[in-house]
Design an enzyme around this catalytic site. Structure first.
Site, PDB file in Angstrom:
ATOM      1  N   ASP A 102       2.342   3.390   2.908  1.00 53.00           N
ATOM      2  CA  ASP A 102       1.355   4.341   2.708  1.00 53.00           C
ATOM      3  C   ASP A 102       1.745   5.477   1.691  1.00 53.00           C
ATOM      4  O   ASP A 102       1.600   5.976   0.986  1.00 53.00           O
ATOM      5  CB  ASP A 102       0.438   4.658   3.809  1.00 53.00           C
ATOM      6  CG  ASP A 102      -0.861   5.089   3.305  1.00 53.00           C
ATOM      7  OD1 ASP A 102      -1.372   5.404   2.251  1.00 53.00           O
ATOM      8  OD2 ASP A 102      -1.698   5.746   4.313  1.00 53.00           O
ATOM      9  N   GLU A 153     -11.308   4.666   6.667  1.00 58.23           N
ATOM     10  CA  GLU A 153      -9.948   5.331   7.223  1.00 58.23           C
ATOM     11  C   GLU A 153     -10.547   6.616   7.977  1.00 58.23           C
ATOM     12  O   GLU A 153     -10.350   7.769   7.431  1.00 58.23           O
ATOM     13  CB  GLU A 153      -9.118   5.872   6.075  1.00 58.23           C
ATOM     14  CG  GLU A 153      -7.778   6.268   6.530  1.00 58.23           C
ATOM     15  CD  GLU A 153      -6.693   6.599   5.371  1.00 58.23           C
ATOM     16  OE1 GLU A 153      -7.240   6.858   4.153  1.00 58.23           O
ATOM     17  OE2 GLU A 153      -5.739   7.283   5.904  1.00 58.23           O
ATOM     18  N   HIS A 204       0.790  -1.221   0.070  1.00 58.67           N
ATOM     19  CA  HIS A 204      -0.007  -0.127  -0.022  1.00 58.67           C
ATOM     20  C   HIS A 204       0.881   1.262   0.168  1.00 58.67           C
ATOM     21  O   HIS A 204       1.550   1.757   1.141  1.00 58.67           O
ATOM     22  CB  HIS A 204      -0.916   0.009   1.246  1.00 58.67           C
ATOM     23  CG  HIS A 204      -1.790   1.314   1.242  1.00 58.67           C
ATOM     24  ND1 HIS A 204      -3.318   0.914   0.912  1.00 58.67           N
ATOM     25  CD2 HIS A 204      -1.560   2.580   0.979  1.00 58.67           C
ATOM     26  CE1 HIS A 204      -3.846   2.228   0.877  1.00 58.67           C
ATOM     27  NE2 HIS A 204      -3.115   3.018   1.067  1.00 58.67           N
ATOM     28  N   HIS A 245      -9.293   1.765  -0.192  1.00 59.20           N
ATOM     29  CA  HIS A 245      -9.171   2.500   1.003  1.00 59.20           C
ATOM     30  C   HIS A 245     -10.608   2.452   1.604  1.00 59.20           C
ATOM     31  O   HIS A 245     -11.647   2.896   1.010  1.00 59.20           O
ATOM     32  CB  HIS A 245      -8.977   4.156   0.878  1.00 59.20           C
ATOM     33  CG  HIS A 245      -7.350   4.316   0.500  1.00 59.20           C
ATOM     34  ND1 HIS A 245      -6.977   3.992  -0.768  1.00 59.20           N
ATOM     35  CD2 HIS A 245      -6.455   5.003   1.012  1.00 59.20           C
ATOM     36  CE1 HIS A 245      -5.629   4.422  -0.871  1.00 59.20           C
ATOM     37  NE2 HIS A 245      -5.545   5.028   0.284  1.00 59.20           N
ATOM     38  N   HIS A 281       1.519   5.328  -2.325  1.00 57.86           N
ATOM     39  CA  HIS A 281       1.142   6.110  -3.270  1.00 57.86           C
ATOM     40  C   HIS A 281       2.257   6.939  -3.896  1.00 57.86           C
ATOM     41  O   HIS A 281       2.966   7.964  -3.485  1.00 57.86           O
ATOM     42  CB  HIS A 281       0.400   7.521  -2.288  1.00 57.86           C
ATOM     43  CG  HIS A 281      -0.966   7.059  -1.883  1.00 57.86           C
ATOM     44  ND1 HIS A 281      -2.158   7.015  -2.543  1.00 57.86           N
ATOM     45  CD2 HIS A 281      -1.093   6.242  -0.643  1.00 57.86           C
ATOM     46  CE1 HIS A 281      -3.150   6.414  -1.595  1.00 57.86           C
ATOM     47  NE2 HIS A 281      -2.514   6.085  -0.706  1.00 57.86           N
ATOM     48  N   TRP A 300       0.491  13.848   3.223  1.00 55.95           N
ATOM     49  CA  TRP A 300      -0.025  13.480   4.439  1.00 55.95           C
ATOM     50  C   TRP A 300       0.942  12.782   5.523  1.00 55.95           C
ATOM     51  O   TRP A 300       0.456  12.734   6.525  1.00 55.95           O
ATOM     52  CB  TRP A 300      -0.952  11.995   4.063  1.00 55.95           C
ATOM     53  CG  TRP A 300      -2.054  12.256   3.212  1.00 55.95           C
ATOM     54  CD1 TRP A 300      -3.182  12.567   3.565  1.00 55.95           C
ATOM     55  CD2 TRP A 300      -2.142  12.405   1.942  1.00 55.95           C
ATOM     56  NE1 TRP A 300      -4.223  12.897   2.585  1.00 55.95           N
ATOM     57  CE2 TRP A 300      -3.452  12.556   1.498  1.00 55.95           C
ATOM     58  CE3 TRP A 300      -1.204  12.205   0.741  1.00 55.95           C
ATOM     59  CZ2 TRP A 300      -4.026  12.773   0.047  1.00 55.95           C
ATOM     60  CZ3 TRP A 300      -1.464  12.368  -0.564  1.00 55.95           C
ATOM     61  CH2 TRP A 300      -3.042  12.740  -0.973  1.00 55.95           C
ATOM     62  N   GLN A 360      -9.326   9.280  -5.367  1.00 59.52           N
ATOM     63  CA  GLN A 360      -9.099  10.057  -4.324  1.00 59.52           C
ATOM     64  C   GLN A 360     -10.168  11.176  -3.703  1.00 59.52           C
ATOM     65  O   GLN A 360     -10.630  10.951  -2.720  1.00 59.52           O
ATOM     66  CB  GLN A 360      -7.723  11.010  -4.551  1.00 59.52           C
ATOM     67  CG  GLN A 360      -7.385  11.570  -3.453  1.00 59.52           C
ATOM     68  CD  GLN A 360      -6.993  11.050  -2.273  1.00 59.52           C
ATOM     69  OE1 GLN A 360      -5.779  10.581  -2.133  1.00 59.52           O
ATOM     70  NE2 GLN A 360      -7.600  10.870  -1.089  1.00 59.52           N
TER      71      GLN A 360
HETATM   72 FE   FE2 Z   1      -3.505   5.229   1.197  1.00 62.42          FE
END
Ligand code: FE2
Length: 425
Positions: free
Chosen positions: A308, A212, A56, A209, A58, A314, A151
């Protein structure tokens, strides 16, 4: 044999094992192999593992930290808003450059398989175009699997329905989703149904996702499990994050986990990010916010730890170091028992490989000769020290190496032999 690694330790506890390699595959795994190798490396007492796998990530956002500004609240929602500010300025070249830099880091760390979500909500699909090119560019060294990720919401964002189909047509591998970000619970459920139907029609895997959030009533994973069973997608569907499970009522969870097990759902927790993104609305005590990893493992589900994010809207840290991910997951889940610590090593290797459906992964005759020799005697020591990667091998060829540390502490390695940023096609 082309190459023999002599006298290594394996993650399953075997010691003194020789690994014979021929034509890019493992030909023999046994003590005191009588065959001779054209090359031999003595790895006595060192852990030989299959490569690290990040199920996982990005990659379209990686290494963008600080552009156009820093996430001051540290929340998921400000991160999504910040990414939205950045998106119109992205170019194919810029995304690919950052991704290739990250791939260099990954190879140096023995991270040779990555599942990356790729945002499809920008009508230009520049991230899709960039990461498809990167997937091709790095394929001799890294298995890069891409997830079509809406997203801004599959039903919420304009054109996301069309864009997701376009991305899959272009060659993206997996169907993504983000039901908790749709406008209503009903829309979240509808998005899951539509996306699972697309996966069934196209014979693809699903990785959403899901939930979350700290909201204990965010229960989209229940719908994901039900749709998986309805469409016969068992074993092909992953729920990523599932952080609301941390806050759910225990009685409800006692009904939910068996449903997830019947659906053969896989689960990916992302401990580095979950521990800083979740619980942001809490005063004290602050919830940890990571999903129920040991309970899901006990129920027979395949659970992986993902990274992630790495230096993006993030999360300001990260380095492609999956042992750091395992280390954090072990702590957040309180998995300090001996078997539990070994399970944390599996969560960044074999479990993640199973979720990605990697062919020929592992240490057994017939598997690809993709191996990492670690300066550690066993998986627990590897996690404890974030052990140095003495050798990283792909298809039997050494592609990165790091000198052993003189002390028991980890130290930065030198750059890998392969350099995607400077490699000529
Ligand atoms: Fe993610």
């Amino acid at each position: 044999m082309d190459l023999i690694l002599r006298d290594g330790n394996l993650p399953d506890g075997r010691t003194g094992v020789d690994i014979g390699i021929k034509d890019g595959r493992i030909a023999a795994v046994e003590p005191k192999l009588s065959a001779k190798g054209r090359h031999e490396i003595n790895v006595a007492g060192q852990l030989v593992s299959p490569p690290f796998v990040d199920a996982h990530f990005h990659m379209d956002a990686t290494l963008s930290y600080g552009f156009p500004r820093i996430n001051t609240s540290g929340t998921l929602l400000e991160g999504i808003a910040l990414w939205g500010e950045l998106k119109p300025h992205l170019t194919v070249e810029e995304i690919a450059d950052r991704a290739l830099t990250y791939c260099d880091w990954a190879v140096a760390r023995g991270l040779l398989a990555i599942r990356s979500h790729v945002d499809i909500c920008d009508d230009r699909l520049v991230a899709v175009e960039a990461l498809l090119a990167v997937r091709e560019r790095v394929k001799a060294h890294i298995d890069l699997q891409l997830v079509a990720f809406p997203q801004d919401g599959y039903l919420r964002a304009p054109n996301a329905v069309d864009n997701l189909a376009r991305a899959l047509d272009m060659g993206v591998d997996v169907v993504g989703g983000i039901p908790h970000f749709e406008r209503t619970m009903a829309d979240g459920g509808a998005s899951i149904r539509a996306l699972c139907e697309i996966a069934a029609a196209r014979s693809l895997r699903v990785d959403m996702h899901c939930d979350e959030t700290d909201d204990p009533m965010s229960r989209h994973v229940e719908t994901l499990a039900a749709e998986t069973r309805r469409l016969g997608l068992q074993g092909r569907v992953t729920g990523s994050h599932l952080t609301s499970m941390h806050s759910m009522d225990n009685y409800y969870v006692s009904k939910l986990i068996p449903l997830m097990a019947e659906a053969e759902l896989s689960v990916i927790a992302n401990p580095l990010v979950n521990i800083v993104i979740q619980g942001r609305h809490d005063t004290y005590p602050k919830r940890r916010g990571m999903t129920r990893v040991p309970e899901l493992m006990d129920a027979g589900l395949t659970v992986a730890f993902g990274q992630d994010c790495c230096m993006d809207p993030w999360y300001p840290l990260g380095s492609g170091e999956m042992l750091e991910v395992a280390h954090m997951g072990l702590h957040v889940a309180m998995m300090t028992g001996s078997e539990a610590m070994h399970a944390c090593f599996d969560a960044v290797t074999v479990n993640a490989a199973k979720i990605m459906g990697l062919e020929g992964y592992g240490i057994a005759p017939g598997c690809h000769a993709d191996l990492v020799v670690l300066q550690a005697g066993n998986p627990v020591e590897a996690i404890r020290l974030r052990a140095t990667r003495l050798y990283v091998m792909r298809r039997g060829r050494i592609i990165a190496r790091t000198p052993p540390t003189a002390t028991s502490l980890d130290m930065p390695g030198r750059p890998p032999d392969v350099d995607f940023m400077r490699a000529v096609n």
